[in-house]
Design a protein around this motif. Structure first.
Motif, PDB file in Angstrom:
ATOM      1  N   LEU A   8       0.829  -1.203   0.000  1.00 29.93           N
ATOM      2  CA  LEU A   8       0.000   0.000   0.000  1.00 29.93           C
ATOM      3  C   LEU A   8       0.865   1.255   0.000  1.00 29.93           C
ATOM      4  CD1 LEU A   8      -3.049  -0.611   2.374  1.00 29.93           C
ATOM      5  CD2 LEU A   8      -3.122   0.016  -0.036  1.00 29.93           C
ATOM      6  N   ARG A   9       1.900   1.267   0.829  1.00 30.23           N
ATOM      7  CA  ARG A   9       2.815   2.418   0.832  1.00 30.23           C
ATOM      8  C   ARG A   9       3.511   2.554  -0.515  1.00 30.23           C
ATOM      9  NH1 ARG A   9       7.019   1.935   3.302  1.00 30.23           N
ATOM     10  NH2 ARG A   9       6.873  -0.094   4.330  1.00 30.23           N
ATOM     11  N   HIS A  10       3.946   1.430  -1.055  1.00 30.87           N
ATOM     12  CA  HIS A  10       4.687   1.430  -2.308  1.00 30.87           C
ATOM     13  C   HIS A  10       3.817   1.874  -3.477  1.00 30.87           C
ATOM     14  CE1 HIS A  10       7.938   0.408  -4.950  1.00 30.87           C
ATOM     15  NE2 HIS A  10       7.304  -0.593  -5.534  1.00 30.87           N
ATOM     16  N   ASN A  11       2.537   1.554  -3.436  1.00 32.06           N
ATOM     17  CA  ASN A  11       1.622   1.836  -4.535  1.00 32.06           C
ATOM     18  C   ASN A  11       0.927   3.187  -4.423  1.00 32.06           C
ATOM     19  OD1 ASN A  11       0.743  -0.698  -6.505  1.00 32.06           O
ATOM     20  ND2 ASN A  11       1.753  -1.358  -4.634  1.00 32.06           N
ATOM     21  N   THR A  12       1.209   3.958  -3.377  1.00 28.43           N
ATOM     22  CA  THR A  12       0.459   5.187  -3.122  1.00 28.43           C
ATOM     23  C   THR A  12       1.410   6.357  -2.896  1.00 28.43           C
ATOM     24  OG1 THR A  12      -1.224   3.827  -2.023  1.00 28.43           O
ATOM     25  CG2 THR A  12      -1.393   6.212  -1.744  1.00 28.43           C
ATOM     26  N   PHE A  13       1.172   7.454  -3.598  1.00 30.32           N
ATOM     27  CA  PHE A  13       1.915   8.678  -3.336  1.00 30.32           C
ATOM     28  C   PHE A  13       1.577   9.183  -1.933  1.00 30.32           C
ATOM     29  CE2 PHE A  13       1.682   9.092  -8.078  1.00 30.32           C
ATOM     30  CZ  PHE A  13       3.050   9.157  -8.323  1.00 30.32           C
ATOM     31  N   ARG A  14       2.466   9.988  -1.379  1.00 29.62           N
ATOM     32  CA  ARG A  14       2.197  10.553  -0.053  1.00 29.62           C
ATOM     33  C   ARG A  14       0.943  11.428  -0.071  1.00 29.62           C
ATOM     34  NH1 ARG A  14       4.579  11.036   4.765  1.00 29.62           N
ATOM     35  NH2 ARG A  14       4.132  12.888   6.020  1.00 29.62           N
ATOM     36  N   SER A  15       0.641  12.011  -1.225  1.00 29.92           N
ATOM     37  CA  SER A  15      -0.564  12.833  -1.353  1.00 29.92           C
ATOM     38  C   SER A  15      -1.842  12.010  -1.250  1.00 29.92           C
ATOM     39  CB  SER A  15      -0.551  13.571  -2.695  1.00 29.92           C
ATOM     40  OG  SER A  15      -0.639  12.642  -3.768  1.00 29.92           O
ATOM     41  N   GLY A  16      -1.731  10.689  -1.419  1.00 26.15           N
ATOM     42  CA  GLY A  16      -2.897   9.823  -1.349  1.00 26.15           C
ATOM     43  C   GLY A  16      -3.353   9.285  -2.689  1.00 26.15           C
ATOM     44  N   LEU A  17      -2.840   9.806  -3.803  1.00 24.41           N
ATOM     45  CA  LEU A  17      -3.212   9.281  -5.113  1.00 24.41           C
ATOM     46  C   LEU A  17      -2.423   8.019  -5.420  1.00 24.41           C
ATOM     47  CD1 LEU A  17      -3.549  12.501  -7.305  1.00 24.41           C
ATOM     48  CD2 LEU A  17      -5.364  11.134  -6.273  1.00 24.41           C
ATOM     49  N   ASN A  18      -3.049   7.131  -6.187  1.00 19.98           N
ATOM     50  CA  ASN A  18      -2.432   5.854  -6.527  1.00 19.98           C
ATOM     51  C   ASN A  18      -1.325   6.061  -7.553  1.00 19.98           C
ATOM     52  OD1 ASN A  18      -2.519   3.229  -8.409  1.00 19.98           O
ATOM     53  ND2 ASN A  18      -3.076   2.662  -6.322  1.00 19.98           N
ATOM     54  N   ARG A  19      -0.205   5.369  -7.372  1.00 17.79           N
ATOM     55  CA  ARG A  19       0.951   5.567  -8.245  1.00 17.79           C
ATOM     56  C   ARG A  19       0.736   5.025  -9.659  1.00 17.79           C
ATOM     57  NH1 ARG A  19       5.912   7.092  -6.024  1.00 17.79           N
ATOM     58  NH2 ARG A  19       5.917   7.244  -3.748  1.00 17.79           N
TER      59      ARG A  19
END
Length: 644
Positions: free
Chosen positions: A271-282
């Protein structure tokens, strides 16, 4: 060299040594597993399902949401020509495939021994896989839960037993992709939960050796063969979510504690790896943002129901994803149409007509608490009260959340401009996609989407298909298939296959605030395409300026209109008209006079002028194409002015 060999070499070039070694090991293990007969399955004497819903959860389902659910369940039961138009045993059997999205039924001849990659023989494998996610069975089980009518439960019982008999462990197409196993496990957890109270529930699941063997083998497979490296996108989230859910709810096996622990760690990491810190999905594909958010919420719900702690960062990522979703939706609660979309869902317990994104925001409100700037959700759904009954509420303090509605997401390169009258504009200046293959990306750098009061005016055409129709796949992913500028008839990024990009255009945002945006990309190097967008609130105009620095090159500038919009093109001026809630609306699109403009609609040789409202579906829509040349000094100015 065959096309398939070329593709494999391209795919190999995007892998690192560690990923290659892991895939080789997986292949050897699969062959070893398949060379012996599957074990009979674990003994689980005395196993009982305890992850039941609180009594008040079903009572909290709003009546209108329950009515939509029951109507959908009755349709599935065969009120209109049979169960999906297919005999119940046929649907469960691997020799049949029916896609409820497209309405297409597969011909006879599908079999375990037909390679699923042979698309000429079997068509799109998603037509086979997705009914076997069993999300239509969660709908039937939910109908039983809200009505107590046993005919829904009995139909689920018959279909599950038929599917298990036709698809023995480790044999066939349904044992080739981890995302399918993960989502199927999640469905089975909810089917068992929603059937609790029906006298046959235990006999279908925990007292059924066939069922327990299937559940055990699914988890054993996921533990051994997780998605790796450049393919660890939404698939690995689904695998971890399904494994965590099943090992919590069906914790009957000696390996359950280990599977829970491994799945929890994987979910947190991915989940951390797939998600920008802003909350949008990578992945920069909005529907996969929704899929991952649904999977994460459902997995945490199972852990909470079982009293299994999950890392705090899991809830934090889900919170950020929910806030980001609330920030980017338009006035109709619809997010951007960016990147691939295949209508995939993590958990389905609602009927047709339920708003997916409003449902997610309603669940976010129940679990995390809405912020003052969140849009109002007026619709209802079944899933929210059921999930909220299991999920532990997030602390209302101690976590920094946006005080005002964000408009610019620097890490994802997404900017939302908003103006009066519901003017909404998405500007794309982010990374091309996720990881080395950017599997679900489109060649859409610097593209824009524009909506007015929820109506798509300048639209992203969507996805339409993945497999089996390469010409259409190329079009819907192409630069020409988006509202941006194309040079020399080529895409900004180089495709190596339907889920593979071998060279990525690099974008950077130069300016971004509430009314102005400017970005550039190097996909046509040595030339550079720069675009400026300005929203003038007073005149209700959107100004788009395109500049290409470099040598003289052929240029095509595309503007794709939404399916509800009609265009009357005269030279370099287009009058756009549409209707919203019975009221006529219009806008004027002033196009660059240096280019020659033509309108295209529903063309197929090659494809041009299409809009895909959902996976497997397309319809004609108007596309305006301007052709000409750039000499390194010209600016192409487009002005979209709204009238009413």
């Amino acid at each position: 060299m065959t096309m398939s060999t070329t593709w494999y070499l391209r795919r190999l070039s995007r892998m690192g040594p560690r990923e290659i070694g892991g895939r080789v090991g997986d292949t050897l293990r699969r062959r070893r597993w398949r060379s012996v007969a599957p074990p009979a399955g674990p003994e689980t004497p005395g196993a009982r399902f305890t992850a039941v819903l609180p009594a008040e959860a079903v009572a909290a389902v709003p009546p209108d949401a329950a009515k939509r659910l029951v109507a959908e369940a009755d349709r599935l039961m065969g009120g209109h020509g049979g169960f999906f138009g297919v005999d119940r045993d046929d649907l469960a059997h691997p020799d049949w495939a029916y896609d409820p999205k497209t309405g297409r039924r597969a011909p006879s001849g599908y079999a375990f021994d037909v390679p699923y990659r042979d698309e000429d023989a079997v068509g799109d494998v998603k037509q086979i896989w997705e009914p076997s996610r069993h999300q239509f069975l969660t709908v039937l089980a939910a109908a039983y839960a809200v009505t107590g009518n046993e005919r829904y439960a009995e139909r689920v019982d018959g279909l599950l037993r038929s599917w298990w008999a036709a698809n023995p462990p480790l044999r066939g197409v349904h044992w080739t992709s981890g995302i399918e196993l993960g989502i199927r496990l999640l469905s089975w957890v909810w089917i068992r939960r929603l059937l609790d109270g029906w006298p046959g529930a235990a006999a279908l699941f925990e007292d059924n050796p066939v069922a327990t063997a299937q559940i055990w083998h699914h988890q054993r497979w996921l533990a051994a063969f997780p998605s790796r490296g450049s393919s660890a996108n939404n698939h690995v989230i689904a695998e971890a979510a399904g494994q965590l859910a099943a090992s919590c709810a069906f914790g009957w096996f000696p390996e359950s504690a280990r599977w829970r622990s491994e799945a929890s760690r994987s979910l947190e990491r991915q989940l951390r790896h797939n998600t920008f810190r802003s909350g949008l999905n990578r992945e920069l594909a909005t529907e996969y943002h929704g899929l991952v958010l649904e999977l994460g919420l459902a997995a945490v719900a199972e852990a909470d129901a079982a009293g299994v702690p999950v890392p705090a960062s899991v809830r934090l990522v889900l919170l950020r994803m929910t806030d980001a979703l609330a920030a980017v939706v338009d006035d109709a609660l619809r997010p951007p149409r960016q990147g691939d979309a295949d209508d995939g869902h993590g958990l389905v317990v609602d009927g047709a007509g339920t708003g997916r994104w409003g449902s997610l925001l309603a669940t976010g409100d129940a679990v995390f608490g809405r912020l003052d700037w969140w849009p109002e959700v007026t619709g209802t759904d079944v899933r929210t009260p059921l999930l909220a009954a299991l999920l532990r509420p997030y602390p209302r303090s101690g976590t920094a959340r946006p005080a005002t509605r964000p408009g610019h997401f620097a890490d994802a390169g997404m900017t939302i401009l908003r103006g009066p009258g519901g003017i909404w504009c998405r500007c794309d200046g982010g990374p091309h996609g996720f990881l080395s293959i950017a599997a679900h990306a489109h060649a859409d750098a610097l593209s824009v989407e524009v909506r007015h009061d929820g109506v798509e005016v300048l639209a992203d055409p969507g996805t339409y298909c993945y497999h089996g129709q390469p010409e259409w796949r190329r079009y819907f992913r192409s630069t020409l298939g988006h509202n941006t500028l194309q040079l020399d008839g080529t895409d900004q990024s180089v495709s190596g296959g339907p889920f593979l990009w071998t060279r990525h255009a690099r974008s950077r945002v130069l300016t971004a605030d509430t009314t102005r945006w400017c970005a550039e990309h190097d996909g046509y190097r040595p030339s550079v395409h720069r675009r400026k967008v300005e929203l003038v609130a007073g005149t209700r105009e959107l100004k788009v300026v395109d500049e290409v620095r470099g040598a003289r090159r052929e240029v095509r500038l595309a503007f794709h209109l939404g399916p509800a919009v009609t265009a009357e093109l005269t030279d370099d001026r287009a009058l756009l008209t549409w209707t919203r809630d019975g009221e006529d609306r219009s806008a004027v699109l002033e196009l660059p006079a240096q280019l020659s403009w033509r309108a295209h609609r529903g063309e197929s040789g090659p494809p041009l002028g299409w809009y895909s409202p959902g996976f497997g579906r397309k319809e004609p829509a108007t596309t305006l194409i301007g052709t000409g040349f750039t000499d390194g000094a010209r600016e192409f100015v487009t002005v979209l002015g709204f009238r009413g």
